[in-house]
Scaffold this motif. Structure first.
Motif, short mmCIF file in Angstrom:
data_model
loop_
_atom_site.label_atom_id
_atom_site.label_comp_id
_atom_site.label_asym_id
_atom_site.label_seq_id
_atom_site.Cartn_x
_atom_site.Cartn_y
_atom_site.Cartn_z
N VAL A 193 -6.51 -12.09 45.22
CA VAL A 193 -5.60 -13.08 45.01
C VAL A 193 -5.87 -14.69 45.05
O VAL A 193 -5.31 -16.11 44.73
CB VAL A 193 -3.76 -12.57 45.93
N LEU A 194 -6.76 -14.88 45.80
CA LEU A 194 -7.08 -16.07 46.40
C LEU A 194 -7.52 -16.97 45.57
O LEU A 194 -7.61 -18.03 44.62
CB LEU A 194 -8.26 -16.40 47.61
N ASN A 195 -8.61 -16.62 44.31
CA ASN A 195 -9.61 -16.42 43.24
C ASN A 195 -8.10 -16.80 42.65
O ASN A 195 -8.76 -18.13 41.70
CB ASN A 195 -9.84 -15.11 42.78
N GLY A 197 -8.21 -19.32 39.08
CA GLY A 197 -7.80 -19.08 38.31
C GLY A 197 -6.60 -18.28 36.42
O GLY A 197 -7.13 -17.23 35.35
N GLY A 198 -6.47 -19.87 36.80
CA GLY A 198 -5.20 -19.80 35.39
C GLY A 198 -5.22 -21.50 35.30
O GLY A 198 -5.92 -22.06 36.16
N THR A 199 -4.50 -21.67 34.44
CA THR A 199 -3.97 -23.20 33.85
C THR A 199 -2.93 -23.55 35.32
O THR A 199 -2.82 -25.31 35.44
CB THR A 199 -3.51 -23.47 32.52
N SER A 200 -2.43 -23.39 35.48
CA SER A 200 -1.34 -23.65 37.42
C SER A 200 -2.44 -23.28 38.30
O SER A 200 -1.45 -23.98 39.55
CB SER A 200 -0.40 -22.49 37.50
N SER A 201 -3.83 -23.11 38.37
CA SER A 201 -4.74 -23.22 39.38
C SER A 201 -4.71 -24.76 40.29
O SER A 201 -4.87 -25.14 39.20
CB SER A 201 -5.97 -22.28 39.48
N ARG A 202 -4.81 -24.40 41.39
CA ARG A 202 -5.76 -25.39 41.91
C ARG A 202 -6.48 -26.61 41.14
O ARG A 202 -6.44 -27.95 40.85
CB ARG A 202 -6.17 -25.68 43.59
N LEU A 203 -7.27 -25.78 41.11
CA LEU A 203 -8.71 -26.65 40.26
C LEU A 203 -8.97 -27.22 38.54
O LEU A 203 -8.97 -28.42 38.65
CB LEU A 203 -9.95 -25.35 40.08
N LEU A 219 0.62 -18.05 46.56
CA LEU A 219 0.49 -16.29 46.69
C LEU A 219 1.89 -15.78 45.67
O LEU A 219 0.85 -15.14 45.63
CB LEU A 219 1.96 -16.14 47.78
N ALA A 220 2.54 -16.07 45.34
CA ALA A 220 3.82 -15.15 43.87
C ALA A 220 3.44 -15.02 43.36
O ALA A 220 2.79 -14.04 42.17
CB ALA A 220 5.49 -16.20 44.40
N ARG A 221 2.78 -16.10 42.57
CA ARG A 221 2.14 -16.37 41.31
C ARG A 221 0.46 -15.85 41.09
O ARG A 221 0.63 -15.03 39.91
CB ARG A 221 1.91 -17.85 41.56
N GLY A 222 -0.01 -15.87 42.42
CA GLY A 222 -1.13 -14.58 41.89
C GLY A 222 -1.18 -13.96 41.79
O GLY A 222 -1.76 -12.59 41.49
N LYS A 223 0.21 -13.01 42.62
CA LYS A 223 0.34 -11.69 42.63
C LYS A 223 0.35 -11.53 40.74
O LYS A 223 0.46 -10.91 40.98
CB LYS A 223 1.43 -11.06 43.64
N GLY A 224 1.38 -12.33 40.88
CA GLY A 224 2.07 -11.87 39.26
C GLY A 224 1.17 -11.58 38.47
O GLY A 224 1.13 -11.33 38.05
#
Length: 464
Positions: free
Chosen positions: A308-310, A315-321, A383-388
């Motif tokens: 989930v952290l990764n 891990g995607g276009t909405s990720s922090r990095l 967290l919710a987005r990561g799980k989804g």
């Protein structure tokens, strides 16, 4: 995927490693039903007296079948003298047996429209094929012939040696491959099994002899070290019969099974992960860099929180990095985070490709984000987005027989258990903000690894 009921026997999470048994043992590991009570998937496992394990997933409505032969040997099982032998052997098993020439092997699957390939990793090798359901017995027979009866002729060794040297040169021209190999060498040491490149080096491949490769084959390609996974239109009983017939060549299935010791125990102690920086100068247009840390071992219970952290981190276009490095600052086209886990070690990291004059700023921004996430963790929305994203990606990735075959084979070989899809979803959904924060503080609080590949003098400052 809609599942109303999942029935799993007590054998789903089995800890039994291959061992001597007097007869074949078969278990039903998982039965999945849809909302109307129709069975959509059945997973079964058979272990033969030799220790060979056969895992199948019968998928309702499938018209194709995917098969994989997984052997528990990879580049980290090699010595300095046999560096590259696993990958070399992967190539050579396609070169012919006493029953089929290399062309015969190719024709057999091409003639029925099948897909056929193999790959080598640090801890396993896989030979896989996808065919129409009616042609599954053919695929089983061809793979059985290759695994048990390959000739490994001297002229094939010499011919394939040049092919592998070309492949090594190809990887040397790929900045992503170069920087990941550099990170591994930095993390574990360039002369260690985990730190060496999978394909070998020019020197090790040129020095490899037929006798060395044949000994390597005899030692590692044994039933107790092998898993056969098949998914799609498959009848488990018929598959077991076909496997017994195809893999009984040359008495390969004879004899008692030798227990396979987990790698972490076999190697005595956990490999230490180093720290520091390393640079390689190549005439590339971009600077490719990886900022890494020591990660988790493969069976660490925190791996779901790390997953989930990764996703939240990179891990995607909405990720922090992605948002901070690309969307907000426009510093790079490609940026992502990753986690590589092995039996007794692991690394996590962030990979970025940027123009040389932006290296310092990219490093500063990435380090800032890693420090922030280590101190504060992630938000409830993340967290919710990561799980989804994890759940959705997993289910979408299992829509075809090939993906399901890969899941079964890898999990049986490296984890010694088949965790049902619904159980994986439950474990992901159970991850809490505190668990993510704790694992973030742990892994990103560890000493930094920095691998940089690019033209001329890198702008990256060495880590002392």
């Amino acid at each position: 995927m809609s599942t109303a009921r999942t029935t799993t026997t007590a054998g789903q999470q089995h800890a039994d490693r291959p061992s001597a048994v007097s007869r074949a043992t078969t278990r039903t590991l998982e039965t999945v039903q849809d909302d109307g009570g129709l069975v959509t998937s059945v997973v079964r496992r058979t272990q033969l007296p030799s220790g060979l394990r056969i895992i199948t997933e019968q998928m309702a409505g499938a018209r194709s079948s995917s098969i994989g032969v997984w052997v528990g040997v990879g580049s980290r099982d090699e010595t300095t003298a046999t560096h590259g032998a696993s990958h070399f052997l992967e190539h050579l098993l396609f070169k012919g047996t006493s029953e089929r020439s290399a062309l015969d092997i190719s024709i057999a699957l091409d003639a029925v429209g099948g897909e056929f390939n193999a790959f080598t990793a640090k801890e396993y090798t896989c030979f896989h094929a996808r065919v129409l359901a009616d042609d599954l017995p053919l695929a089983v027979d061809v793979l059985g012939d290759m695994i048990t009866g390959s000739l490994i002729e001297s002229h094939d060794v010499d011919a394939e040696r040049d092919v592998i040297l070309d492949e090594i040169a190809m990887h040397d021209d790929d900045p992503d491959d170069v920087v990941q190999n550099l990170l591994a060498a930095l993390a574990w040491g360039a002369d260690t099994p985990l730190g060496r490149p999978i394909a070998g080096t020019d020197a090790s491949i040129e020095a490899m002899t037929r006798a060395q490769i044949r000994r390597f084959h005899r030692r590692h390609y044994v039933p107790a070290n092998t898993v056969i996974s098949i998914a799609g239109a498959v009848d488990h009983t018929a598959v077991v019969r076909a496997v017994k017939k195809a893999f009984s060549r040359h008495d390969w299935l004879e004899g008692a099974a030798a227990p396979v010791e987990p790698r972490a125990l076999a190697r005595g102690r956990r490999p230490e992960v180093g720290a520091g920086s390393a640079e390689v100068h190549r005439p590339f247009e971009q600077v490719n860099l990886v900022i890494g840390r020591e990660g988790l071992v493969r069976d660490d219970e925190r791996r779901y929180a790390l997953g989930v952290l990764n996703v939240a981190l990179g891990g995607g276009t909405s990720s922090r990095l992605f948002q901070e490095v690309r969307e907000v600052r426009g510093l790079a086209y490609s940026v992502y985070s990753f986690s590589s886990q092995y039996a007794d070690s692991g690394v996590v990291g962030v990979a970025v490709g940027c123009l040389p004059d932006r290296t310092d700023e990219v490093l500063s921004v990435v380090r800032e984000q890693l420090e922030l996430i280590a101190e504060e963790g992630i938000t409830a929305d993340e967290l919710a987005r990561g799980k989804g994203q994890l759940v959705g990606g997993m289910i979408l990735g299992l829509e075809d027989s090939g993906s399901r075959m890969m899941r079964l084979g890898k999990n049986e070989l490296v984890h010694g258990e088949i965790v049902g899809i619904d159980e994986v979803i439950r474990r992901i959904e159970a991850v809490t903000l505190e668990e993510v924060r704790a694992v973030a503080a742990d892994v990103f609080g560890r000493p930094e690894l920095l691998a940089v590949v690019g033209p001329g003098e890198s702008a990256a400052e060495p880590i002392l």
